[in-house]
Design an enzyme around this catalytic site. Structure first.
Site, PDB file in Angstrom:
ATOM      1  CG  HIS A 270      -3.590   0.175  -6.258  1.00 31.52           C
ATOM      2  ND1 HIS A 270      -3.992   0.690  -5.354  1.00 31.52           N
ATOM      3  CD2 HIS A 270      -3.783  -1.055  -6.417  1.00 31.52           C
ATOM      4  CE1 HIS A 270      -4.364  -0.111  -4.544  1.00 31.52           C
ATOM      5  NE2 HIS A 270      -4.010  -1.310  -5.111  1.00 31.52           N
TER       6      HIS A 270
ATOM      7  CD  GLU B 108      -3.138   3.964  -4.800  1.00 31.29           C
ATOM      8  OE1 GLU B 108      -4.102   3.556  -5.209  1.00 31.29           O
ATOM      9  OE2 GLU B 108      -1.940   3.285  -4.373  1.00 31.29           O
TER      10      GLU B 108
ATOM     11  NE  ARG C 242      -4.233  -1.460   0.425  1.00 36.97           N
ATOM     12  CZ  ARG C 242      -4.433  -2.481  -0.585  1.00 36.97           C
ATOM     13  NH1 ARG C 242      -4.035  -2.901  -1.253  1.00 36.97           N
ATOM     14  NH2 ARG C 242      -5.591  -3.333  -0.324  1.00 36.97           N
TER      15      ARG C 242
HETATM   16  P1  NAP Z   1      -1.307 -12.038   4.412  1.00 39.31           P
HETATM   17  O1  NAP Z   1      -1.171 -13.185   3.953  1.00 39.31           O
HETATM   18  O2  NAP Z   1      -2.121 -11.553   5.428  1.00 39.31           O
HETATM   19  O3  NAP Z   1       0.206 -11.420   4.723  1.00 39.31           O
HETATM   20  C1  NAP Z   1       0.347 -10.073   5.165  1.00 39.31           C
HETATM   21  C2  NAP Z   1       1.740 -10.234   5.838  1.00 39.31           C
HETATM   22  O4  NAP Z   1       1.952  -8.922   6.552  1.00 39.31           O
HETATM   23  C3  NAP Z   1       2.031 -11.186   6.808  1.00 39.31           C
HETATM   24  O5  NAP Z   1       3.338 -11.761   6.466  1.00 39.31           O
HETATM   25  C4  NAP Z   1       2.431 -10.481   8.087  1.00 39.31           C
HETATM   26  O6  NAP Z   1       3.355 -11.074   8.634  1.00 39.31           O
HETATM   27  C5  NAP Z   1       2.843  -9.175   7.612  1.00 39.31           C
HETATM   28  N1  NAP Z   1       2.648  -8.151   8.700  1.00 39.31           N
HETATM   29  C6  NAP Z   1       1.516  -7.732   9.252  1.00 39.31           C
HETATM   30  N2  NAP Z   1       1.856  -6.770  10.243  1.00 39.31           N
HETATM   31  C7  NAP Z   1       3.191  -6.654  10.218  1.00 39.31           C
HETATM   32  C8  NAP Z   1       4.232  -5.889  10.790  1.00 39.31           C
HETATM   33  N3  NAP Z   1       3.697  -4.918  11.778  1.00 39.31           N
HETATM   34  N4  NAP Z   1       5.487  -5.879  10.483  1.00 39.31           N
HETATM   35  C9  NAP Z   1       5.781  -6.646   9.489  1.00 39.31           C
HETATM   36  N5  NAP Z   1       5.196  -7.370   8.832  1.00 39.31           N
HETATM   37  C10 NAP Z   1       3.669  -7.537   9.216  1.00 39.31           C
HETATM   38  O7  NAP Z   1      -1.764 -10.895   2.947  1.00 39.31           O
HETATM   39  P2  NAP Z   1      -1.600 -11.116   1.303  1.00 39.31           P
HETATM   40  O8  NAP Z   1      -2.535 -11.763   0.656  1.00 39.31           O
HETATM   41  O9  NAP Z   1      -0.077 -11.559   1.323  1.00 39.31           O
HETATM   42  O10 NAP Z   1      -1.662  -9.525   1.269  1.00 39.31           O
HETATM   43  C11 NAP Z   1      -0.475  -8.731   1.789  1.00 39.31           C
HETATM   44  C12 NAP Z   1      -0.811  -7.199   1.543  1.00 39.31           C
HETATM   45  O11 NAP Z   1      -0.707  -7.033   0.114  1.00 39.31           O
HETATM   46  C13 NAP Z   1      -2.395  -6.735   1.653  1.00 39.31           C
HETATM   47  O12 NAP Z   1      -2.540  -6.432   2.911  1.00 39.31           O
HETATM   48  C14 NAP Z   1      -2.582  -5.607   0.650  1.00 39.31           C
HETATM   49  O13 NAP Z   1      -2.516  -4.590   1.313  1.00 39.31           O
HETATM   50  C15 NAP Z   1      -1.404  -5.869  -0.397  1.00 39.31           C
HETATM   51  N6  NAP Z   1      -2.092  -6.128  -1.863  1.00 39.31           N
HETATM   52  C16 NAP Z   1      -1.970  -5.074  -2.823  1.00 39.31           C
HETATM   53  C17 NAP Z   1      -2.443  -5.334  -3.869  1.00 39.31           C
HETATM   54  C18 NAP Z   1      -2.242  -4.213  -4.998  1.00 39.31           C
HETATM   55  O14 NAP Z   1      -2.865  -4.213  -5.968  1.00 39.31           O
HETATM   56  N7  NAP Z   1      -1.089  -3.723  -5.052  1.00 39.31           N
HETATM   57  C19 NAP Z   1      -3.116  -6.458  -4.154  1.00 39.31           C
HETATM   58  C20 NAP Z   1      -3.342  -7.402  -3.159  1.00 39.31           C
HETATM   59  C21 NAP Z   1      -2.853  -7.334  -1.760  1.00 39.31           C
HETATM   60  P3  NAP Z   1       3.536 -11.443  10.262  1.00 39.31           P
HETATM   61  O15 NAP Z   1       1.989 -11.788  10.718  1.00 39.31           O
HETATM   62  O16 NAP Z   1       4.364 -12.576  10.511  1.00 39.31           O
HETATM   63  O17 NAP Z   1       4.024 -10.236  11.003  1.00 39.31           O
END
Ligand code: NAP
Length: 316
Positions: free
Chosen positions: A282, A264, A235
């Site tokens: 995005h 954005e 993000r």
């Molecule tokens: P996910 O499986 O829930 O992974 C989220 C990761 O964030 C986990 O590895 C978690 O690790 C880490 N995290 C949370 N809080 C943290 C902290 N304080 N410090 C460090 N790491 C932290 O989610 P996902 O499906 O992979 O998606 C991840 C993110 O990608 C979404 O939340 C979204 O914002 C973004 N995204 C962007 C797009 C785009 O269009 N650009 C599309 C989809 C998703 P730990 O719990 O081990 O800390």
């Protein structure tokens, strides 16, 4: 879902709009109201609205939720829920769903695509070929991607998919998350600065929370250094954008590939002239296949909720 009132915050995928309508939902199109009148629009239609379909840019904040006493479910057309007030939903007993897994591959593909585009300067080489400049001489040498050290900030679903792809390019993988994961081939660093100090390409793939807002700050950018590349498919607010722009303009950071921005659709104009920066609007999950699957998950969750069946991807 006959006559269920659904507040749609953003202009949806036509398929999603058609399917909601075909299933008998009454759609309340919030995005068609001027921004200053949106709360008023919610209050005026509050008696009919039982569901919200939001997305990564416009979800359900506290004021919107407060304006809708009949709200039962927020079904987000996104995996990230930083635009949904989750504590408020819990307090009110409002269910929340997202669209995990179905978008993981596309987002990971784009992260690798951005890294290669930045390092091999694909957009600027493309411009060189199209403009006829090639006739005056060869394009400049670029930097190899294969074998470079890839650091992943947030080894969740998407982070892991990026790691797997990068491994196929012989890239050593390291990561930072709040806890170490059972991946012995990947090196864990317990701070973002340690991770940035020990990689060539730093990819942001964590969830946006108060803790991770501006997790990429000046110290992390300086640790990545003048040969380092930052890729952000998380993000926009993960990155302190003015610091990133200053580092790129001053040559303190080697390059950046950005899918997301702090404000954005505003993109800092200082970046437009830089060949070592690749900017996309995005679009990480924006393929026909993935967006259709995301729409099906939103529809499936709404249908499950109103038929009193288990939700497909519950968060709250
Ligand atoms: P996910 O499986 O829930 O992974 C989220 C990761 O964030 C986990 O590895 C978690 O690790 C880490 N995290 C949370 N809080 C943290 C902290 N304080 N410090 C460090 N790491 C932290 O989610 P996902 O499906 O992979 O998606 C991840 C993110 O990608 C979404 O939340 C979204 O914002 C973004 N995204 C962007 C797009 C785009 O269009 N650009 C599309 C989809 C998703 P730990 O719990 O081990 O800390």
């Amino acid at each position: 879902m006959d006559k269920i009132g659904v507040l749609v915050t953003h202009k949806p995928l036509p398929y999603l709009e058609q399917e909601l309508t075909r299933r008998g939902c009454r759609l309340f199109r919030l995005w068609e109201s001027p921004e200053s009148r949106r709360l008023e629009f919610c209050r005026q239609n509050a008696a009919d609205i039982q569901a919200i379909v939001g997305n990564s840019n416009y979800g359900a904040d506290a004021a919107t939720i407060d304006a809708l006493p009949k709200l039962e479910i927020v079904a987000s057309f996104s995996v990230g829920l930083d635009k949904v007030d989750l504590p408020k939903c819990k307090e009110r007993g409002i269910r929340v769903t997202n669209t995990p897994d179905v978008l993981t591959d596309d987002v990971a593909d784009l992260a690798i695509g951005l890294a290669i585009s930045v390092m091999r300067r694909i957009p600027s080489a493309d411009k060189y070929a199209r403009s006829g400049a090639w006739k005056k001489g060869e394009y400049t040498l670029t930097t190899r991607f294969s074998g470079k050290r890839v650091g992943i900030l947030g080894l969740g679903r998407i982070g892991l998919a990026i790691a797997k792809r990068a491994e196929a390019f012989d890239c050593p993988i390291s990561y930072y998350s709040r806890s170490e994961k059972p991946h012995p081939n990947y090196t864990y660093y317990s701070t973002p600065i340690d991770l940035a100090s020990n990689c060539d390409i730093l990819v942001v793939a964590c969830a946006l929370t108060e803790e991770t807002r501006h997790i990429i700050n000046r110290a992390v950018i300086d640790a990545l250094g003048p040969k380092g590349v930052l890729i952000n498919i998380g993000r926009g607010p993960h990155v302190d954008e003015p610091e990133l722009v200053a580092a790129l303009v001053e040559g303190r950071l080697g390059g950046a590939g950005l899918d997301v921005f702090e404000n954005e659709p505003h993109v800092p104009e200082e970046l437009f002239a830089l060949d070592n920066v690749v900017l996309v609007p995005h679009v990480a999950s924006a393929t026909i296949e993935t967006r259709t699957a995301m729409a099906d998950l939103v529809l499936g969750n709404l249908e499950a909720h109103f038929l009193k069946k288990p939700l497909l991807t519950p968060v709250v």
